[in-house]
Enzyme design. Structure first.
Site, PDB file in Angstrom:
ATOM      1  CD  GLU A   1      -1.910  -2.381   1.191  1.00 19.30           C
ATOM      2  OE1 GLU A   1      -0.835  -2.739   1.713  1.00 19.30           O
ATOM      3  OE2 GLU A   1      -2.773  -3.200   0.806  1.00 19.30           O
TER       4      GLU A   1
ATOM      5  CG  HIS B   1     -11.729  -7.329   4.985  1.00 20.20           C
ATOM      6  ND1 HIS B   1     -10.635  -7.778   5.662  1.00 20.20           N
ATOM      7  CD2 HIS B   1     -11.425  -7.458   3.678  1.00 20.20           C
ATOM      8  CE1 HIS B   1      -9.709  -8.182   4.803  1.00 20.20           C
ATOM      9  NE2 HIS B   1     -10.164  -7.986   3.588  1.00 20.20           N
TER      10      HIS B   1
END
Lengths: 338, 326
Positions: free
Chosen positions: B60, B129
């Protein structure tokens, strides 16, 4: 700590022998030295605030690497970046004014010592988070490929940065995407007060390139000509073949990590030993031996450089502070309500 | 005007902007060959090639960092973070770098960058999530933050975000990608700094954004049947936060509910309530009511998950309580 030097691969013998080039390197190194000495003085006189990290001792690494670049090549640096900005051509006046926090500084007094910037000189900034700028430097390199330009990015960081995730993500991406980038590790043997062998499982930083099937080189970062020769090769490799590389320059900072560092983690003898290999004295000695330079000329250059630094201080002193009404300027690129 | 699912409206915006401007490119995990985790980027690699639709490693920091550097070097990157939870790995790049670079370099550069990322729960994906973190980004000067709740706004705001010269956090929601709505064809731009009344009403104001806008609209329709006229204000522009339609509405209704999918503490509703207290205190007939997720990490179990996230019933019960109609 002790380090073993590793000779750079096949330095070209004919380059870097003419007087004009050597004098230019000498003058640039001396400018960094005198500028930083003056910076220390100004910090102690409370003209400069915040944290202040000096480049004294690292001049050969700075000038040897950055002098190999063209004006349109990018440099990304760290919070120890005054010398990098100067070597990339940013005016001493603008750098000193930024240290003083003045409106005429490179970042209009919003950045300070750790956040110098000049788009015009492609000096793409000092970043104060260790390892942060490597992925960003990869972005400029991606843009170069995207627009099919023949520019190169140099990403400069310390030994401490090579233990952080962003370093590894960046080397991986650079190799994967064929980015025209040279990663320059200024290994000054300490990440703040922690020696390389207490922070990195691999103390020869260049070897970390092997994990990414990338060219890795180690050079004596106190020898400006050796640094310049290997950088010339790696820059050409980036520009012509879009092959990234990692260059480790082994050098030393004579002063503490920052101006507020009492420097208790390393011996005085160690500092003295490194000073006997001073890059600026070494180059002037070599040039004297080759009859390219005499003491009179050395003194003249020193006077000129010192005058340049004094003028920068005068410029900074006389420059205005930012106007308080401009506090909110440039948070956004357009007018935005808070 | 075509009826499109949210994901297709977003896809249309990306395609149109990439055709319009060669400097626009996409990067992210599995956005190309795989067509995107949520199929927002479907077909774009085939159409525009691997240079303009870049599949990245699962890394990321390099995704956001590359986007920042490319933006500073003249391109207009649109980075996709597969979920907002993954962006935590790159918060240094988002906050310390993207948001602050322009200011700390004295305006010497700009960072025209869009980060698209979905939040939201309800799919039994557990604590890593399912959350919504738009308030984290909306806290930071230098970022713009938007969270559209209709396909038309999604298209219009994404196009505006790509043309904006600042880093824009474009918050999507996993629960809305299949939601359909009418979407204007071609050039359709929605400003990034304008909230609007999506349903007019008289008795009570409900502020909501993203998936909670849909929940609020459903609740308002139910309340109507019981004689309660609720005005729904879409808070799609979170930073800069456009309060004008909320203040105007509260001056009319005197009662306000805020609905968000994230936790209430230090949240979007807290900010809206504070500003209403500052600007329209005298118009209120009751304290502002904030609805948000239960203050727990999202649970996996279906029943627990259902009660952990706010729904239509919460809005209806709260509205009636505020109006003394329980």
């Amino acid at each position: 700590m002790k380090v073993e030097q590793r000779p750079a691969a096949s330095p070209s013998k004919d380059a870097l022998t003419d007087k004009a080039t050597l004098l230019k390197l000498y003058r640039e190194m001396l400018l960094v030295r005198r500028f930083e000495e003056k910076t220390a003085e100004m910090y102690q006189a409370a003209k400069i605030g915040g944290f202040c990290h000096l480049n004294i001792g690292e001049e050969a690494t700075i000038v040897g690497t950055i002098s190999a670049l063209r004006p349109k090549d990018y440099v990304y640096s760290t919070y120890r970046e005054h010398g990098h900005a100067l070597a990339k051509g940013v005016e001493p006046n603008a750098v000193m004014a930024e240290l003083f926090g003045k409106e005429t500084g490179t970042s209009h007094g919003r950045g300070g010592s750790m956040h110098l910037f000049s788009q015009e000189h492609r000096f793409y900034g000092g970043y104060a988070i260790v390892g942060q700028a490597l992925p960003i430097a990869c972005g400029s390199a991606y843009a170069i490929n995207y627009e099919e330009k023949d520019e190169v990015v140099m990403s400069i960081f310390g030994d401490g940065a090579t233990n952080i995730g962003a370093f590894h993500e960046s080397l991986n991406a650079a190799k994967l995407w064929h980015l025209p980038i040279v990663f320059v590790c200024v290994n000054n043997l300490y990440g703040m007060g922690t020696a390389v062998n207490r922070a990195s499982a691999v103390t020869e930083i260049w070897k970390k390139a092997c994990a990414y099937d990338m060219t890795g080189e180690r050079v004596d970062g106190m020898d400006v000509l050796a640094v310049r020769r290997i950088t010339d090769q790696l820059v050409a490799q980036a520009r012509e073949k879009h092959e990234p590389s990692l260059l480790e320059c082994v050098t030393y900072r004579y002063r503490g990590h920052s101006m507020s560092d009492p420097d208790t983690y390393r011996g005085k003898d160690e500092i003295k030993e490194w000073q006997t290999r001073d890059a600026i004295l070494s180059l002037s000695d070599q040039m004297k031996k080759q009859k390219m330079l005499d003491d009179q000329e050395i003194q003249k250059i020193d006077e000129e450089v010192t005058a340049q630094v004094e003028a920068a201080v005068k410029f900074a002193e006389e420059s205005p502070d930012p106007d308080p009404k401009d506090l909110y300027r440039d948070v956004y690129a357009d007018q935005v309500a808070s | 005007m075509a009826v499109l699912a949210m994901r297709d409206a977003l896809n249309q915006a990306l395609r149109e902007e990439m055709k319009r401007d060669q400097a626009v490119f996409l990067l992210g995990e599995d956005i190309g060959l795989y067509d995107g985790s949520f199929k927002v980027t479907r077909g774009l690699m085939k159409e525009f090639g691997e240079k303009r639709v870049l599949d990245t490693p699962i890394a990321e920091e390099i995704i956001i960092g590359t986007a920042i550097g490319a933006a500073m070097s003249g391109l207009r990157p649109v980075a996709e973070m597969m979920t907002v939870n993954f962006i935590m790995v790159a918060m240094d790049q988002v906050v310390n770098a993207a948001a602050h670079i322009r200011y700390m370099f004295g305006g010497g550069t700009k960072v025209p960058l869009v980060i698209r990322t979905p939040g939201g729960g309800g799919h039994q994906l557990g604590a890593q999530h399912s959350h919504s973190h738009e308030n984290w980004f909306a806290h930071v000067p230098g970022l713009k933050v938007v969270a559209p709740g209709t396909p038309a706004d999604a298209k219009g705001m994404l196009k505006s975000a790509i043309r904006d010269d600042n880093p824009v956090m474009f918050i999507e929601n996993e629960g809305t990608y299949a939601v359909k709505g009418e979407v204007p064809d071609g050039e359709h731009l929605v400003p990034l700094d304008k909230n609007e009344v999506k349903r007019p009403g008289e008795h009570i104001t409900i502020c909501a954004h993203s998936r909670m806008l849909i929940v609020a609209m459903d609740a308002a329709a139910e309340l109507e049947k019981e004689g309660i006229s609720a005005e729904v204000v879409d808070m799609r522009a979170l930073r800069p936060l456009d309060m004008a339609p909320v203040i105007a509405s509260v001056k009319k209704t005197s009662r306000l509910i805020t609905v968000e999918e994230g936790w209430r503490s230090y949240g979007v509703g807290s900010e809206i309530a504070s500003r209403v207290y500052e600007e329209a205190f005298d118009y209120l007939d009751a304290p502002v009511a904030r609805i948000g997720a239960a203050e727990v990490p999202a649970p996996y179990n279906k029943r627990l998950e259902k009660i952990a996230f706010p729904g239509k019933a919460d809005v209806i019960i709260t509205a009636k309580a505020l109006l003394g109609k329980n």
